[in-house]
Design an enzyme around this catalytic site. Structure first.
Site, PDB file in Angstrom:
ATOM      1  N   GLY A   1       0.835  -1.199   0.000  1.00 42.32           N
ATOM      2  CA  GLY A   1       0.000   0.000   0.000  1.00 42.32           C
ATOM      3  C   GLY A   1       0.863   1.239   0.000  1.00 42.32           C
ATOM      4  O   GLY A   1       2.049   1.168   0.337  1.00 42.32           O
TER       5      GLY A   1
ATOM      6  N   CYS B   1       5.276  -6.155   1.503  1.00 44.89           N
ATOM      7  CA  CYS B   1       5.630  -4.731   1.446  1.00 44.89           C
ATOM      8  C   CYS B   1       5.006  -3.964   2.615  1.00 44.89           C
ATOM      9  O   CYS B   1       5.422  -4.151   3.748  1.00 44.89           O
ATOM     10  CB  CYS B   1       5.232  -4.154   0.088  1.00 44.89           C
ATOM     11  SG  CYS B   1       5.998  -2.566  -0.227  1.00 44.89           S
ATOM     12  N   TYR B   2       3.981  -3.149   2.385  1.00 40.87           N
ATOM     13  CA  TYR B   2       3.361  -2.442   3.521  1.00 40.87           C
ATOM     14  C   TYR B   2       2.910  -3.450   4.573  1.00 40.87           C
ATOM     15  O   TYR B   2       2.960  -3.171   5.777  1.00 40.87           O
ATOM     16  CB  TYR B   2       2.163  -1.616   3.032  1.00 40.87           C
ATOM     17  CG  TYR B   2       1.477  -0.844   4.151  1.00 40.87           C
ATOM     18  CD1 TYR B   2       1.909   0.430   4.503  1.00 40.87           C
ATOM     19  CD2 TYR B   2       0.408  -1.406   4.862  1.00 40.87           C
ATOM     20  CE1 TYR B   2       1.307   1.133   5.546  1.00 40.87           C
ATOM     21  CE2 TYR B   2      -0.204  -0.712   5.903  1.00 40.87           C
ATOM     22  CZ  TYR B   2       0.254   0.555   6.235  1.00 40.87           C
ATOM     23  OH  TYR B   2      -0.348   1.245   7.261  1.00 40.87           O
TER      24      TYR B   2
ATOM     25  N   HIS C   1       7.626  -7.791  -3.868  1.00 38.87           N
ATOM     26  CA  HIS C   1       6.291  -8.166  -4.359  1.00 38.87           C
ATOM     27  C   HIS C   1       6.339  -9.504  -5.108  1.00 38.87           C
ATOM     28  O   HIS C   1       6.595  -9.525  -6.307  1.00 38.87           O
ATOM     29  CB  HIS C   1       5.761  -7.073  -5.293  1.00 38.87           C
ATOM     30  CG  HIS C   1       5.377  -5.836  -4.563  1.00 38.87           C
ATOM     31  ND1 HIS C   1       4.121  -5.648  -4.044  1.00 38.87           N
ATOM     32  CD2 HIS C   1       6.094  -4.736  -4.230  1.00 38.87           C
ATOM     33  CE1 HIS C   1       4.061  -4.481  -3.423  1.00 38.87           C
ATOM     34  NE2 HIS C   1       5.251  -3.903  -3.526  1.00 38.87           N
TER      35      HIS C   1
ATOM     36  N   GLU D   1       3.937 -11.206  -6.113  1.00 40.59           N
ATOM     37  CA  GLU D   1       2.797 -11.341  -7.031  1.00 40.59           C
ATOM     38  C   GLU D   1       3.071 -10.801  -8.422  1.00 40.59           C
ATOM     39  O   GLU D   1       2.342 -11.104  -9.356  1.00 40.59           O
ATOM     40  CB  GLU D   1       1.560 -10.659  -6.433  1.00 40.59           C
ATOM     41  CG  GLU D   1       1.593  -9.131  -6.333  1.00 40.59           C
ATOM     42  CD  GLU D   1       2.342  -8.586  -5.103  1.00 40.59           C
ATOM     43  OE1 GLU D   1       3.184  -9.308  -4.545  1.00 40.59           O
ATOM     44  OE2 GLU D   1       2.094  -7.424  -4.729  1.00 40.59           O
TER      45      GLU D   1
ATOM     46  N   ASP E   1     -19.807 -11.584 -20.330  1.00 35.43           N
ATOM     47  CA  ASP E   1     -20.223 -11.682 -18.928  1.00 35.43           C
ATOM     48  C   ASP E   1     -21.708 -12.006 -18.789  1.00 35.43           C
ATOM     49  O   ASP E   1     -22.088 -12.938 -18.065  1.00 35.43           O
ATOM     50  CB  ASP E   1     -19.905 -10.383 -18.178  1.00 35.43           C
ATOM     51  CG  ASP E   1     -18.490  -9.935 -18.413  1.00 35.43           C
ATOM     52  OD1 ASP E   1     -17.671 -10.804 -18.743  1.00 35.43           O
ATOM     53  OD2 ASP E   1     -18.202  -8.738 -18.284  1.00 35.43           O
TER      54      ASP E   1
ATOM     55  N   LYS F   1     -12.264 -11.588 -15.422  1.00 30.60           N
ATOM     56  CA  LYS F   1     -12.723 -11.810 -16.805  1.00 30.60           C
ATOM     57  C   LYS F   1     -12.205 -13.125 -17.398  1.00 30.60           C
ATOM     58  O   LYS F   1     -12.941 -13.870 -18.024  1.00 30.60           O
ATOM     59  CB  LYS F   1     -12.241 -10.647 -17.671  1.00 30.60           C
ATOM     60  CG  LYS F   1     -12.786 -10.635 -19.061  1.00 30.60           C
ATOM     61  CD  LYS F   1     -13.949  -9.717 -19.099  1.00 30.60           C
ATOM     62  CE  LYS F   1     -14.559  -9.545 -20.461  1.00 30.60           C
ATOM     63  NZ  LYS F   1     -15.777  -8.722 -20.364  1.00 30.60           N
TER      64      LYS F   1
END
Ligand code: XMP
Length: 520
Positions: free
Chosen positions: A55, A82-83, A169, A171, A227, A376
């Site tokens: 963040g 991180c944060y 990070h 991710e 969708d 999606k």
């Protein structure tokens, strides 16, 4: 929830959704909650682990996100990123400071505790992605450093309390072995089971819808896009013909779309469909209007009013029992859900988007949103498992206000017809070049600019058409696509030769930001 799940608390990082994606890619369900979620809200997911995201704040900021530190005492394994690492350090009695050297970008992390389960299978030194201004200075009691970079503490752990944290990070793809690190946390530490699969999702969703709707009826506004079609097919599986789908021609659809979509939905998907041609109603409301926001509002409101009329008719046909138990199906996706509950709050309105989001308030129907947990590409995977044709699943996104936001200035029936032809040529040639599925969106825009040309020794004075093609992951940012010259050449020559009324073609080379994808 009867599947394993990981709860991610969002402290506002631009990468939070990526954490969820990386975990779901390993067939484990993950939910992103705002960092302000209560312990009860977290527990409702029966998680087997918790991840604290990155963040932009500093733990010492007066307006630092007010998360409940008791989340660290729930007895569940925790991974701070991180944060998240700074949050853990600060709240458990360590010290955080503003880093002397801000680390942004690639860095080499040295794993000091190679036997730590978080690092199983990783090499002793890993190229990682850093993006932080603060860093841990002193560790809380019971914690030890498990990784470092040249400048900072890169990883800490307290295995007794089952808390781990990394400053980098894992991710993002730029971090080598990041997916393995998350895999280690999810499977080795949290003991999650990989049971979040398309078959499981379909089965449990269909069962849940069946139970919810009982003997009732449902209606669904279909656009023909991915969708709403996948949502409708799931509900159709659950309640069959007690679902009625409504598809509205708003007069600004693409060439032949009103018929093609009906064919797809009825014949290929076997849906119970009512198609309403309200094009003249929409076009007469749009006459004389040039302001983009006004156009959007007119189309949105008119859509609600057409759908309202149809819904009333359909509900009447159900008889008294139907009226009492009526549901509205919507194809809301997970990013919309996260967006509306994010720590950052709603962002500034650039364009008022039109989808069926405005309907329920007006209609007082109960909602079924079978896709509200999915991204999606997950929707596409579910659609494929439901046996839906690729032609529907791979369709490029098309905005609710349709060609009206691709006709700059007034929308008239003549201009719609011109743009339908030009757009059809763009899409056909991009398909012929085998590029359709690699591109997020490709289309034509009609400009109210006339210029002089010459054709067959005759002077022409006609409209200009812009060609737009963009790559994007989610529509939030986009890069213009360098289409091959021979494709551009074919598109330009076909439009000018085949569409009487357009004599000039230009190519839009603007990315987002600063442009938007649609012109209006
Ligand atoms: P912009 O033009 O804002 O578009 O860069 C981002 C993405 O959203 C689509 N779009 C819409 N989708 N209703 C929708 O369902 C709308 O009103 C709408 N306006 C834009 C656009 O096509 C792009 O994919």
């Amino acid at each position: 929830m009867d599947t394993s799940s990981i709860v991610i608390l969002d402290f506002g990082s631009q990468y939070t959704q990526l954490i969820a994606r990386r975990i779901r890619e390993q067939n484990v369900f993950s939910a992103v909650l705002p960092c302000t979620a209560s312990l009860e809200e977290i527990q409702a997911y029966k998680p087997c682990g918790i991840i604290l995201s990155g963040g932009p704040s500093s733990v010492y900021d007066a307006d630092a996100p007010p998360a409940d530190p008791r989340v660290l005492d729930m007895g569940l394994p925790v991974l701070g990123i991180c944060y998240g690492l700074q949050f853990i350090t600060y709240h458990l009695g360590g010290k955080v400071r503003s880093a002397e050297k801000r680390e942004y970008g690639h860095a080499e992390a040295y794993i000091e505790d190679v036997a730590n389960p978080l690092f199983a299978g990783l090499p002793a030194s890993v190229n990682v992605w850093m993006s932080h201004g603060d860093e841990a200075l002193e560790l809380p009691p019971g914690f030890r450093r498990i990784a470092k970079t040249a400048n900072a503490i890169a990883g800490i752990a307290n295995p007794e309390r089952r808390i781990w944290a990394v400053q980098f990070h894992p991710e993002v793809r730029h971090t080598a072995h990041g997916a393995e690190l998350l895999h280690n946390f999810v499977f080795h530490i949290c003991q999650a089971k990989p049971d979040w699969t398309p078959e499981h999702f379909i089965q449990s969703t269909v069962n849940a819808i069946r139970e919810k709707v009982g003997d009732g009826h449902a209606i669904c506004a279909l656009s023909g896009g991915v969708d709403s079609s996948v949502a409708a097919v799931l509900v159709d599986r659950a309640i069959g013909d007690r679902l009625t789908c409504v598809f509205v021609n708003n007069g600004v659809l693409r060439k032949n779309e009103f018929f093609k979509v009906q064919e797809n939905l009825r014949e290929k998907l076997g849906l119970n469909l009512v198609a309403v041609d309200a094009s003249s109603r929409f076009l007469s409301r749009l006459a004389g209007v040039t302001d983009p926001e006004k156009k959007r509002k007119i189309i949105g409101n008119e859509f609600i009013s057409v759908f309202d009329d149809e819904a009333a008719r359909i509900l009447q046909s159900f008889g008294d029992s139907g009226k009492e138990v009526a549901w509205l199906v919507q194809g809301t996706l997970y990013p919309d859900v996260i967006e509306s509950s994010s720590v950052k709050g709603p962002s500034q309105t650039i364009k008022s988007h039109h989808n069926v989001g405005g309907l329920p308030e007006n209609m007082k129907l109960k909602l079924i949103e079978p896709l509200r947990d999915l991204f999606k590409d997950e929707v596409r995977r579910i659609g494929a498992d439901l046996g839906m044709p690729q032609e529907i699943l791979q369709r490029q996104p098309f905005p609710g206000p349709g060609l009206a936001v691709r006709i700059v200035g007034e929308v008239t029936p003549e201009r719609v017809a011109l743009l339908q032809e030009a757009d059809d040529i763009v899409v056909t040639e991009i398909r012929n070049a085998g590029l359709y599925q690699q591109i997020w969106q490709s289309f034509a825009v009609l400009l109210p600019v006339k210029s002089v040309g010459v054709m067959g020794d005759q002077r022409t004075y006609a409209y200009t058409c812009a060609v737009r093609a963009v790559h994007s992951d989610d529509g939030m940012t986009a890069d213009w696509v360098p289409l091959p010259y021979d494709v551009l050449k074919k598109v330009s020559s076909r439009i000018v030769n085949e569409v009487r009324g357009i004599n000039r073609v230009v190519y839009d080379i603007t990315s987002k930001p600063p442009g938007t994808i649609e012109w209006e």
